[in-house]
Design a protein around this motif. Structure first.
Motif, PDB file in Angstrom:
ATOM      1  N   PRO A 165       0.825  -1.217   0.000  1.00 14.76           N
ATOM      2  CA  PRO A 165       0.000   0.000   0.000  1.00 14.76           C
ATOM      3  C   PRO A 165       0.857   1.264   0.000  1.00 14.76           C
ATOM      4  O   PRO A 165       1.985   1.270   0.505  1.00 14.76           O
ATOM      5  N   ASP A 166       0.316   2.333  -0.561  1.00 12.12           N
ATOM      6  CA  ASP A 166       1.033   3.602  -0.601  1.00 12.12           C
ATOM      7  C   ASP A 166       1.356   4.074   0.816  1.00 12.12           C
ATOM      8  O   ASP A 166       0.573   3.882   1.751  1.00 12.12           O
ATOM      9  N   SER A 167       2.538   4.712   0.941  1.00  6.80           N
ATOM     10  CA  SER A 167       2.982   5.292   2.218  1.00  6.80           C
ATOM     11  C   SER A 167       3.139   4.235   3.302  1.00  6.80           C
ATOM     12  O   SER A 167       2.994   4.532   4.490  1.00  6.80           O
ATOM     13  N   HIS A 168       3.427   2.991   2.913  1.00  9.84           N
ATOM     14  CA  HIS A 168       3.645   1.922   3.884  1.00  9.84           C
ATOM     15  C   HIS A 168       4.846   1.073   3.457  1.00  9.84           C
ATOM     16  O   HIS A 168       5.150   0.948   2.265  1.00  9.84           O
ATOM     17  N   GLY A 169       5.489   0.519   4.458  1.00 12.77           N
ATOM     18  CA  GLY A 169       6.555  -0.440   4.227  1.00 12.77           C
ATOM     19  C   GLY A 169       6.418  -1.575   5.217  1.00 12.77           C
ATOM     20  O   GLY A 169       5.649  -1.494   6.181  1.00 12.77           O
ATOM     21  N   VAL A 170       7.157  -2.652   4.993  1.00 11.11           N
ATOM     22  CA  VAL A 170       7.079  -3.779   5.926  1.00 11.11           C
ATOM     23  C   VAL A 170       7.888  -3.455   7.181  1.00 11.11           C
ATOM     24  O   VAL A 170       8.879  -2.728   7.137  1.00 11.11           O
ATOM     25  N   ARG A 171       7.435  -4.003   8.307  1.00 14.01           N
ATOM     26  CA  ARG A 171       8.119  -3.731   9.572  1.00 14.01           C
ATOM     27  C   ARG A 171       9.526  -4.321   9.561  1.00 14.01           C
ATOM     28  O   ARG A 171      10.476  -3.705  10.032  1.00 14.01           O
ATOM     29  N   ASN A 172       9.657  -5.516   9.014  1.00 12.96           N
ATOM     30  CA  ASN A 172      10.952  -6.188   8.940  1.00 12.96           C
ATOM     31  C   ASN A 172      11.192  -6.590   7.487  1.00 12.96           C
ATOM     32  O   ASN A 172      10.395  -7.341   6.920  1.00 12.96           O
ATOM     33  N   PRO A 173      12.260  -6.088   6.840  1.00  9.54           N
ATOM     34  CA  PRO A 173      12.486  -6.435   5.425  1.00  9.54           C
ATOM     35  C   PRO A 173      12.529  -7.927   5.150  1.00  9.54           C
ATOM     36  O   PRO A 173      12.182  -8.369   4.050  1.00  9.54           O
ATOM     37  N   ALA A 174      12.912  -8.732   6.139  1.00 12.28           N
ATOM     38  CA  ALA A 174      12.952 -10.184   5.933  1.00 12.28           C
ATOM     39  C   ALA A 174      11.571 -10.750   5.647  1.00 12.28           C
ATOM     40  O   ALA A 174      11.440 -11.822   5.044  1.00 12.28           O
ATOM     41  N   ASP A 175      10.512 -10.011   6.062  1.00 13.51           N
ATOM     42  CA  ASP A 175       9.150 -10.480   5.813  1.00 13.51           C
ATOM     43  C   ASP A 175       8.805 -10.476   4.328  1.00 13.51           C
ATOM     44  O   ASP A 175       7.800 -11.080   3.927  1.00 13.51           O
ATOM     45  N   LEU A 176       9.609  -9.788   3.528  1.00 12.32           N
ATOM     46  CA  LEU A 176       9.330  -9.737   2.085  1.00 12.32           C
ATOM     47  C   LEU A 176       9.593 -11.076   1.404  1.00 12.32           C
ATOM     48  O   LEU A 176       9.117 -11.304   0.299  1.00 12.32           O
ATOM     49  N   GLY A 177      10.363 -11.964   2.055  1.00 14.69           N
ATOM     50  CA  GLY A 177      10.701 -13.245   1.433  1.00 14.69           C
ATOM     51  C   GLY A 177       9.487 -14.046   0.998  1.00 14.69           C
ATOM     52  O   GLY A 177       9.383 -14.446  -0.169  1.00 14.69           O
ATOM     53  N   PRO A 178       8.501 -14.323   1.897  1.00 12.38           N
ATOM     54  CA  PRO A 178       7.313 -15.068   1.468  1.00 12.38           C
ATOM     55  C   PRO A 178       6.517 -14.351   0.380  1.00 12.38           C
ATOM     56  O   PRO A 178       5.897 -15.003  -0.462  1.00 12.38           O
ATOM     57  N   LEU A 179       6.551 -13.026   0.390  1.00 12.36           N
ATOM     58  CA  LEU A 179       5.835 -12.272  -0.644  1.00 12.36           C
ATOM     59  C   LEU A 179       6.503 -12.472  -2.002  1.00 12.36           C
ATOM     60  O   LEU A 179       5.820 -12.606  -3.028  1.00 12.36           O
ATOM     61  N   VAL A 180       7.838 -12.505  -2.021  1.00  9.54           N
ATOM     62  CA  VAL A 180       8.559 -12.777  -3.272  1.00  9.54           C
ATOM     63  C   VAL A 180       8.222 -14.184  -3.768  1.00  9.54           C
ATOM     64  O   VAL A 180       8.022 -14.407  -4.967  1.00  9.54           O
ATOM     65  N   THR A 181       8.145 -15.135  -2.837  1.00 12.29           N
ATOM     66  CA  THR A 181       7.801 -16.509  -3.212  1.00 12.29           C
ATOM     67  C   THR A 181       6.431 -16.572  -3.870  1.00 12.29           C
ATOM     68  O   THR A 181       6.219 -17.344  -4.813  1.00 12.29           O
ATOM     69  N   TRP A 182       5.479 -15.773  -3.386  1.00 16.42           N
ATOM     70  CA  TRP A 182       4.136 -15.768  -3.985  1.00 16.42           C
ATOM     71  C   TRP A 182       4.178 -15.134  -5.369  1.00 16.42           C
ATOM     72  O   TRP A 182       3.550 -15.642  -6.310  1.00 16.42           O
ATOM     73  N   HIS A 183       4.901 -14.055  -5.529  1.00 12.01           N
ATOM     74  CA  HIS A 183       4.955 -13.367  -6.822  1.00 12.01           C
ATOM     75  C   HIS A 183       5.798 -14.121  -7.845  1.00 12.01           C
ATOM     76  O   HIS A 183       5.486 -14.077  -9.043  1.00 12.01           O
ATOM     77  N   ARG A 184       6.865 -14.793  -7.402  1.00 10.32           N
ATOM     78  CA  ARG A 184       7.748 -15.507  -8.319  1.00 10.32           C
ATOM     79  C   ARG A 184       8.123 -16.857  -7.719  1.00 10.32           C
ATOM     80  O   ARG A 184       9.220 -17.045  -7.188  1.00 10.32           O
ATOM     81  N   PRO A 185       7.216 -17.849  -7.794  1.00 10.15           N
ATOM     82  CA  PRO A 185       7.498 -19.152  -7.164  1.00 10.15           C
ATOM     83  C   PRO A 185       8.717 -19.858  -7.731  1.00 10.15           C
ATOM     84  O   PRO A 185       9.315 -20.687  -7.041  1.00 10.15           O
ATOM     85  N   LEU A 186       9.081 -19.561  -8.972  1.00 10.08           N
ATOM     86  CA  LEU A 186      10.202 -20.260  -9.597  1.00 10.08           C
ATOM     87  C   LEU A 186      11.518 -19.520  -9.427  1.00 10.08           C
ATOM     88  O   LEU A 186      12.515 -19.874 -10.054  1.00 10.08           O
ATOM     89  N   ALA A 187      11.539 -18.472  -8.597  1.00  7.82           N
ATOM     90  CA  ALA A 187      12.764 -17.707  -8.387  1.00  7.82           C
ATOM     91  C   ALA A 187      13.791 -18.541  -7.626  1.00  7.82           C
ATOM     92  O   ALA A 187      13.453 -19.477  -6.897  1.00  7.82           O
ATOM     93  N   HIS A 188      15.052 -18.164  -7.782  1.00  6.77           N
ATOM     94  CA  HIS A 188      16.160 -18.919  -7.188  1.00  6.77           C
ATOM     95  C   HIS A 188      16.556 -18.293  -5.854  1.00  6.77           C
ATOM     96  O   HIS A 188      16.825 -17.095  -5.775  1.00  6.77           O
ATOM     97  N   GLU A 189      16.608 -19.114  -4.800  1.00  4.52           N
ATOM     98  CA  GLU A 189      17.094 -18.681  -3.496  1.00  4.52           C
ATOM     99  C   GLU A 189      18.536 -19.144  -3.320  1.00  4.52           C
ATOM    100  O   GLU A 189      18.954 -20.172  -3.861  1.00  4.52           O
TER     101      GLU A 189
END
Length: 787
Positions: free
Chosen positions: A417-441
């Motif tokens: 959402p606009d004017s918002h960020g995640v509390r902990n950047p590490a929380d973005l990991g599951p979101l990346v998995t949802w957007h790009r399931p075939l991405a390389h970790e």
């Protein structure tokens, strides 16, 4: 030449039903299908869209619900009714619409008449056992004889009919009724039921049996088409998909997650994000300048096996004062930008570095950040799957999954959402998995995509858990916008230094290339970062005097670079260094030391630490030295003297440091090309073109366009016209290409090649895999793809 069947296909008909804007959307999403030479008809475009290589490129860009819907459709056996897909996924029309629109926008799944969904053949083949289900009963029974079908129908208590199709339809109707099928399974003998459940292993791919044996349990299952196979057949017996679904229970649905995971958010202002992004970008640019300056002064030694090893990475980190991930990130992006290249088993700066070093910090940062965005690997990856250390800047093939992860991170963060960020950047990991399931970790990641998220933070792409203006520019692949944001947020390079009485020079921010070069030549750098510190000393000034600088020139240059008058202590130090410089002179013999200062020579002759030089007085002003001149020169300087070397004609020999520059003759294959934008108006031209199909037909006015195409068609029998046209274009225009090739050993390989030259029946090219010229037989080329 292989004649494609795309002409008149369901995909071609669907493409023709689109308007110009919708077709342009498909071309944008599948831009590799619009690479030169442009497709001439919708049939040829359909042929390109169906190619396995093109489908494989599109798959990593899809979010999780699209892949789940596509797998479910593959399990149903497309073409299949949409209502069946909704039932299998356990969802309604509205929740499935978004996924189907995205799949349609990539021409991977498209609607046909009467609500039937079609999918690309290569996409259907992406899963060997979609959803853990085996082949459908229709497919498994299609090879059976009419008598075998009659026997199965009779065993099931059905009216078999008199024709094979009638008997097949009767069995299919029975097994496609979940209630009747579950009743049949429940009536199975305990051993047969146990065998079926144990071998299927619920929620896993069904086990392949051997041919049906005389075991009573297997025979009972086979007689009722719960297990389909043939006696004494080399083909394995299979469990039909309908049976596996029935065993999973009436409430089982395929997994479908149409909405991304929810994350804890915090409110932010634009200034919060921009401030942190600017600080990170400025710090990284300063570290990059210092690291590359060190590489210019001393090329980085490479491992025999290739790449920069842990020892050199640690040395660079210690010199500059930064962590290993930063060192790896700078080296990788600089190598991708062409600022570094390998030469003589060393990683050295190129001539492009000199221009980069003279740029403003914003332009320096832009080139490195854009290189990171296109990089075919994750630079901070330092460990493999077995935990072994990986070298940096290893010349390895590009990793499509790494590119996908980077794009997924930016895309996922842009959706917050606009004017918002995640509390902990590490929380973005599951979101990346949802957007790009075939991405390389990375194997070393403790949380999903931890290394990539840290890289994005170091570069200022992520700031305070939100996407910065730099990230927005990357998302739109707009290098001009990226440069505009960098010039707005990053401070200009500092052209002045504060020189203090403690003999230090302090520069706040990033110094200009000219100021940094001046201070590096006159002082020793002690600190890097947001503030850089140099310290003047007798040895640093002696280096400048050895290079031919005069005391007056040194004072003038420092006065111009200082933000105030030079302190008296520095002027005294310059004068004292100049007075001591050259009082001793060494000429080549083994060598000879001479000076007009007889007391100085007597002092040196009696110096205990210099006795190893083998000094002997020949005259009050001359000492004979048994040690070669370079060694003697270093020894005297180490003891605080300031000798100079003489040339053969007696003149002082200047000691200007060499600045070697590496050359780069070939592009390295790890760097991805810029995003290709289909030519303006291509969609309109395709919709207006006669529907001749993808293959040439001189009678219809679309013969081969070039002699190269015609020659290739005579030898490359495994290629379709689409492949022939693109291979001919690469040969004629000297462009790189990717080949699918069957070697003489029979192994199938993928080769990226450039500098193609046609000599039928052979094709010679530079192979990036082997890093050498190779010859390919045209008849062994199975497919081509643009780089």
């Amino acid at each position: 030449m292989v004649i494609s069947s795309s002409h008149g296909s369901a995909l071609t008909r669907w493409l023709r039903s689109l308007d110009a804007d919708q077709l342009q959307g498909v071309l944008d999403a599948r831009s590799d299908c619009a690479y030169a030479p442009e497709p001439r008809t919708l049939g040829e475009l359909a042929d390109r869209l169906q190619r396995p290589g093109s489908v494989a490129r599109a798959l990593p860009l899809l979010p999780l619900p699209c892949l789940q819907a596509a797998e479910a459709l593959a399990a149903l056996g497309a073409p299949a009714p949409r209502k069946d897909l909704e039932s299998l996924l356990g969802t309604d029309t509205a929740r499935l619409d978004t996924a189907l629109r995205t799949l349609g926008g990539h021409a991977l799944v498209w609607p046909g008449p009467d609500g039937v969904l079609h999918m690309a053949t290569a996409l259907r083949d992406a899963w060997e056992t979609p959803l853990g289900l085996g082949p459908g009963l229709d497919e498994l029974l299609s090879g059976m004889t009419s008598d075998e079908l009659r026997r199965i129908a009779t065993t099931l208590g059905l009216t078999p009919g008199t024709r094979k199709r009638e008997r097949l339809d009767a069995v299919l109707a029975h097994h496609r009724d979940p209630d009747r099928l579950r009743v049949l399974i429940d009536s199975a003998p305990p051993r047969a039921r146990d065998l079926l459940e144990r071998r299927i292993r619920l929620e896993r791919a069904p086990v392949m049996f051997g041919s049906v044996s005389e075991d009573p349990a297997e025979r009972w299952l086979s007689d009722r088409a719960l297990l389909v196979g043939r006696e004494w057949s080399v083909e394995p017996a299979r469990v039909p998909a309908e049976v596996t679904r029935a065993l999973r229970g009436p409430g089982w649905c395929a997994p479908f997650e149409p909405t991304p995971p929810e994350l804890p958010l915090v409110s932010l202002t634009a200034s919060d994000v921009e401030g942190e992004a600017a600080a990170a970008a400025a710090a990284f640019t300063g570290q990059a300048g210092a690291l590359l300056g060190e590489c210019a002064a001393r090329p980085v030694t490479a491992l025999k096996s290739g790449g920069v090893g842990a020892r050199e990475l640690a040395r660079l980190g210690k010199v500059v004062g930064c962590d290993e991930p930063v060192v790896r990130l700078v080296l990788e992006t600089a190598y991708a930008s062409g600022l570094l290249a390998y030469e003589n088993r060393a990683l050295s700066v190129t001539e492009a570095y000199d221009g980069w070093a003279g740029q403003d910090p914003a332009d320096q940062f832009t080139s490195l950040l854009h290189a990171w965005w296109l990089l075919g690997r994750t630079p901070s990856g330092s460990r493999d799957e077995e935990g072994k250390a990986l070298p940096a800047v290893g010349r390895t093939p590009p990793c499509a999954g790494c590119l996908t992860a980077r794009q997924g991170l930016v895309t996922a963060t842009a959706g917050l959402p606009d004017s918002h960020g995640v509390r902990n950047p590490a929380d973005l990991g599951p979101l990346v998995t949802w957007h790009r399931p075939l991405a390389h970790e990375l194997p070393q990641d403790s949380t999903p995509f931890a290394g990539l998220i840290r890289e994005a933070g170091l570069l200022g792409v992520l700031a305070r858990g939100a996407l910065s203006p730099f990230g927005v520019a990357l998302l739109h692949d707009d290098e001009d916008l990226l440069r505009t944001h960098a010039r707005r947020l990053l401070p200009s390079a500092a052209s002045k230094a504060h020189i203090g009485a403690d003999l230090t020079a302090v520069v706040m921010g990033t110094p200009t290339g000219r100021l940094a070069a001046l201070l590096d030549s006159l002082a020793d750098r002690e600190a890097h970062g947001t503030a850089s510190v140099w310290r003047f000393g007798p040895s640093s000034l002696r280096r400048a005097l050895d290079a031919g600088r005069t005391p007056a020139e040194i004072q003038t240059d420092l006065s111009d670079a200082a933000d105030g008058p030079l302190p008296q202590t520095l002027t005294y130090l310059i004068a004292d260094a100049a007075r001591q410089h050259g009082r001793l002179r060494l000429a080549t013999a083994a060598c000879v030391i001479h000076s007009n200062d007889t007391a100085l020579l007597a002092e040196i002759a009696a110096h205990r630490k210099l006795s190893r030089l083998g000094l002997r007085s020949l005259a009050p002003t001359v000492l004979l030295c048994r040690t070669p001149l370079p060694t003697a020169l270093d020894a005297l300087r180490a003891e605080g003297y300031a000798p100079v070397a003489e040339a053969e004609d007696g003149a002082v020999r200047l000691e200007r440091p060499e600045q070697p520059r590496a050359t780069r003759s070939l592009p390295h294959p790890r760097q991805r090309s810029r995003h290709h934008t289909p030519a303006t108006g291509l969609a309109l031209r395709l919709l207006a073109a006669p529907d001749h199909g993808p293959h040439p037909d001189p009678g219809r006015g679309i013969p081969f366009q070039t002699d190269t195409e015609e020659m290739l068609a005579g030898y490359a029998k495994s290629l379709s016209l689409t492949d022939i046209r693109q291979l001919a274009h690469a040969i004629d225009e000297h462009e790189p290409l990717t080949l699918e090739y069957i070697a003489a050993s029979g192994n199938r390989t993928i080769r990226t090649v450039s500098e193609l030259e046609l000599d039928p029946p052979l094709l010679s090219a530079y192979c990036h895999l082997r890093e050498d010229l190779r010859v390919f037989t045209l008849s062994r080329i199975q497919a081509v793809m643009p780089m």
